[in-house]
Design an enzyme around this catalytic site. Structure first.
Site, mmCIF file in Angstrom:
data_model
loop_
_atom_site.group_PDB
_atom_site.id
_atom_site.type_symbol
_atom_site.label_atom_id
_atom_site.label_comp_id
_atom_site.label_asym_id
_atom_site.label_seq_id
_atom_site.Cartn_x
_atom_site.Cartn_y
_atom_site.Cartn_z
ATOM 1 N N LYS A 1 -17.512 -1.221 5.018
ATOM 2 C CA LYS A 1 -17.829 -2.161 3.943
ATOM 3 C C LYS A 1 -19.321 -2.173 3.616
ATOM 4 O O LYS A 1 -19.709 -2.276 2.444
ATOM 5 C CB LYS A 1 -17.370 -3.564 4.353
ATOM 6 N N GLU B 1 0.821 -1.221 0.000
ATOM 7 C CA GLU B 1 0.000 0.000 0.000
ATOM 8 C C GLU B 1 0.852 1.266 0.000
ATOM 9 O O GLU B 1 0.461 2.284 -0.571
ATOM 10 C CB GLU B 1 -0.957 0.012 1.191
ATOM 11 N N PHE C 1 -11.828 -7.936 12.995
ATOM 12 C CA PHE C 1 -10.666 -8.311 12.185
ATOM 13 C C PHE C 1 -10.327 -7.175 11.210
ATOM 14 O O PHE C 1 -11.198 -6.649 10.529
ATOM 15 C CB PHE C 1 -10.979 -9.602 11.405
ATOM 16 N N MET D 1 24.113 9.399 3.536
ATOM 17 C CA MET D 1 24.005 10.715 4.158
ATOM 18 C C MET D 1 24.238 10.631 5.669
ATOM 19 O O MET D 1 24.916 11.473 6.249
ATOM 20 C CB MET D 1 22.646 11.346 3.857
#
Lengths: 179, 573
Positions: free
Chosen positions: B160, B48, B110, B467
């Site tokens: 949902k 994601e 869940f 760096m």
């Protein structure tokens, strides 16, 4: 310096945490925060009391105004404003001191909200200074519990009639003003 | 029409053509609507975070709103780094996350997470949709808020059962949000005052930033610079507005700014800052920043005014809109001695790629990119690769520079490059990466291969988190704590250079690329640079990794030590 900021906000879930989250996330001081509905059920008024130097207060106001759910930001400290706070205090009051305590509370305009065998609950609404003074006096006795409501505030009533719109040029700055 | 269908209708009404995403239980209904939809291209990333960065790269490079869909719980929490990255750099995104059904919210269901709570401070605005009837309005508002004012990411958390709930199919045509009225135009009297200050100045300087790209101000700004002859410096985010080749462009300011740019800011008597927020990496010690200058500050966000640097003339407005009003008020300035001075600084200390006898020089590789890919879109990871890219790539066009400037997100560049490639199929997109940062989202190789995105990743492999290692070398007495990417359990703690015992490759980027179906090239000699780039140029249907074995201890110079003024630069020599 202490500032009281009044907000009109959308009456949604989660708006309170957007406001308080701004303060906690950026380390701003938040002395008290109150919220309640207004005459328009879709709008809530929040009153924030915060402490900071001019630069911090300026940032707080700008960042509050950037929040989409905030409709209006007013710094009441800059205006003629009224401040009120509600407090309830439970004071230990055995038979010997009882009348003295009631007399003192009465001098502040506090009323008895409840009374028991060994304590009295007073309620007082007044300016934050009055509430502070009352609590200091009550502290001479033994305070068992104290609940303060936080400051609510609004701009005072205008003392003069508004001049009629047609005679005066608009002086309100546009939304492009740096607030 | 169910909720998922209404959202998809809304996406089409907003002229979305590409969605980056990753399915999961809570978003099955909307992925079902997207199945076989001929108008919407869905790019399945491999994480994601990659989806959000890809939507971000798509948005920065095209100017459109980027769109992503993720599932509830871990889908949403994985999206957070992408959201924070986009929020910091003002990138317009609409991210839809699934949520558990309304009757299960709060029951530790869940894959439940308080997505709205978690993302509140890293989005411009967010929503938890609690009523199916709100859905159309929320999607419309999200696109409006994302793309207007100071743009930013909007998260819409959709339970949902709202995806599946049947209700009306109205998608609103307009929005009305009482608390959202971004200033656009700037006040006329302040613009007039700014014009007067600029005209009176003896040593005026423009300082431009990311807001110039966002507002599309490059053309009007170029006209102003041509007309007035005033030199310009840039923030990291402002590169690409002026052609790098212009003599009056002095480059980037700040911690790794050019000598000329940092000196010009310090000596200027009028600094006109446009679309910048005076980030600490740009200003250094603010008490030493532009100490002799009156500051005109043009920015769309009122909270940037006086936050870090006092603005003598604050102008809250869109950069393009304000510059269009400023343009007719400005005239050719007589700046002879000042221009001689800034040109002198430019000649005195130009940027020179660090050289090495036995390894490639990172600067040389990027300089060579200018020859082979003069009009590329460049993305970067974060660290030395990012600074070298800003130094040595010659940007010429707006929206060709994708880098995580504010949040400094390693792992941004590769997925952002994939998103940019998908949004700009006719351009070449190059991610300049380090061997550390490329590993943070390397799984997106699969996305690039399957999308046939010919992204080129130039990996400047120095075996270190470069760096941080540079800071350790300069400020921690070369104690390379946890920055060596080849360190094994049995290595001595005080090791400061690679030796015979080091693993040859960790990983072998060539074989890694090939294992995904991409092309892998490894180079270690200067004469291999050009052929490798030419080979990559010829590959147009799959990504190419070019692993460049560079000097392990090459440093980025100039450097302003933390806490110093930007005129107090340290150089390699």
């Amino acid at each position: 310096m202490k500032h009281t900021i009044s907000l009109l906000v959308e009456n949604h879930y989660g708006v309170m945490s957007r406001i308080s989250g701004l303060f906690s996330g950026r380390g701003y001081n938040l002395d008290s925060i109150t919220v309640g509905p207004t005459q328009d059920p879709s709008v809530s008024r929040m009153t924030l009391v915060t402490i900071g130097d001019d630069q911090v207060i300026d940032q707080i106001k700008k960042r509050l105004d950037n929040i989409v759910d905030v409709i209006n930001v007013t710094d009441l400290t800059e205006k003629h404003s009224l401040y009120r706070e509600l407090v309830m205090v439970k004071v230990q009051a055995k038979s010997g001191t009882r009348s003295e305590i009631i007399q003192m509370a009465d001098a502040f305009g506090a009323t008895v909200a409840d009374m028991g065998a060994e304590s009295i609950v007073f309620q007082l609404s007044g300016t934050p200074d009055t509430v502070e003074g009352f609590l200091q006096v009550m502290d001479e006795f033994t305070i068992e519990e104290c609940a303060r409501g936080g400051v609510i505030a609004m701009e005072g009533a205008k003392k003069h009639r508004e001049p009629s719109q047609t005679n005066t040029p608009p002086t309100k700055r546009t939304t492009d003003t740096v607030i | 029409m169910n909720g998922a269908e209404l959202i998809v209708k809304g996406l089409k009404a907003e002229e979305v053509d590409t969605i980056f995403g990753y399915p999961g239980g809570a978003v099955i209904p909307i992925f079902d609507v997207l199945y076989e939809d001929p108008e919407l291209q869905v790019i399945l990333t491999r994480h994601e975070q990659g989806a959000i960065h890809a939507a971000d790269g798509y948005a920065r490079s095209t100017g459109k709103v980027g769109v992503a869909i993720v599932t509830s719980g871990p889908g949403a929490t994985n999206a957070t780094t992408g959201l924070a990255t986009a929020n910091f750099d003002s990138v317009p995104l609409v991210v839809i996350s699934g949520q558990v059904p309304r009757n299960m919210i709060g029951y530790d269901a869940f894959q439940e997470a308080d997505t709205a709570g978690i993302t509140r401070s890293i989005t411009k605005h967010n929503y938890l949709v609690t009523e199916r009837t709100d859905l159309g309005r929320v999607v419309k508002e999200a696109f409006h808020i994302a793309g207007t004012g100071k743009p930013g990411p909007i998260m819409i958390d959709v339970p949902k059962d709202i995806f599946t709930a049947e209700d009306g199919d109205d998608y609103p045509e307009s929005v009305h949000i009482r608390g959202y009225h971004p200033s656009k135009h700037g006040q006329a009297e302040q613009i007039q005052e700014a014009a007067e200050l600029i005209s009176q100045a003896k040593r005026p300087l423009f300082y431009i930033g990311g807001g110039m790209h966002i507002s599309g101000a490059a053309d009007v700004f170029n006209r102003i610079v041509d007309k007035t002859g005033i030199p310009t410096v840039s923030s990291l985010m402002g590169l690409g507005i002026l052609d790098h080749a212009r003599t009056d462009f002095l480059g980037m300011i700040g911690m790794h700014g050019t000598f000329a740019a940092n000196m010009a800011v310090t000596e200027s008597d009028l600094l006109c800052a446009i679309g910048v927020r005076f980030d600490d990496r740009a200003t250094g010690d603010t008490s030493k920043f532009a100490p002799n200058a009156q500051v005109v500050h043009i920015d769309i966000d009122p909270s940037t005014m006086d936050r870090n640097i006092h603005a003598h003339v604050p102008i809250v407005g869109d950069a393009r809109s304000v510059l269009e009003k400023l343009e007719p008020l400005l005239t050719k300035a007589s700046l002879g001695p000042w221009l001689q001075q800034v040109t002198g600084w430019k000649k005195e200390r130009p940027l020179v790629p660090p050289q090495s006898n036995s390894y490639l020089s990172p600067g040389d590789i990027i300089a060579e990119l200018n020859e082979v890919f003069p009009d590329a879109i460049i993305s970067t990871e974060v660290g030395q690769n990012q600074m070298w890219a800003s130094h040595y790539y010659h940007f010429k066009q707006p929206r060709t520079w994708l880098t995580s400037g504010g949040l400094g997100t390693m792992g941004y560049g590769f997925p952002a490059a994939i998103g940019a490639q998908i949004g700009n199929p006719d351009k070449r997109v190059i991610d300049i990466a380090g061997d550390g940062s490329i590993q943070m989202n390397i799984q997106e190789l699969a996305t690039a291969v399957l999308s046939k995105a010919p992204v080129i990743v130039v990996i400047l492999n120095n075996g270190y988190l470069g760096m941080v290692r540079q800071w350790q070398q300069m400020f921690q007495d070369s104690r390379y704590s946890s920055t060596c990417l080849k360190k094994k359990g049995e290595c001595p703690e005080d090791c400061t250079e690679p030796g015979d015992g080091c693993p040859e490759y960790t990983p072998d980027f060539v074989r890694l690329a090939e294992s995904f179906g991409a092309v892998g090239i490894r180079i270690s000699k200067p004469e291999q640079i050009r052929p490798a780039l030419e080979q990559a140029k010829g590959i147009t249907d799959k990504p190419t990794f070019i692993e460049c074995i560079v000097e392990p201890e090459a440093n980025v110079y100039p450097m302003v030590p933390p806490g110093a003024g930007i005129n107090e630069m340290v150089f390699e020599d």
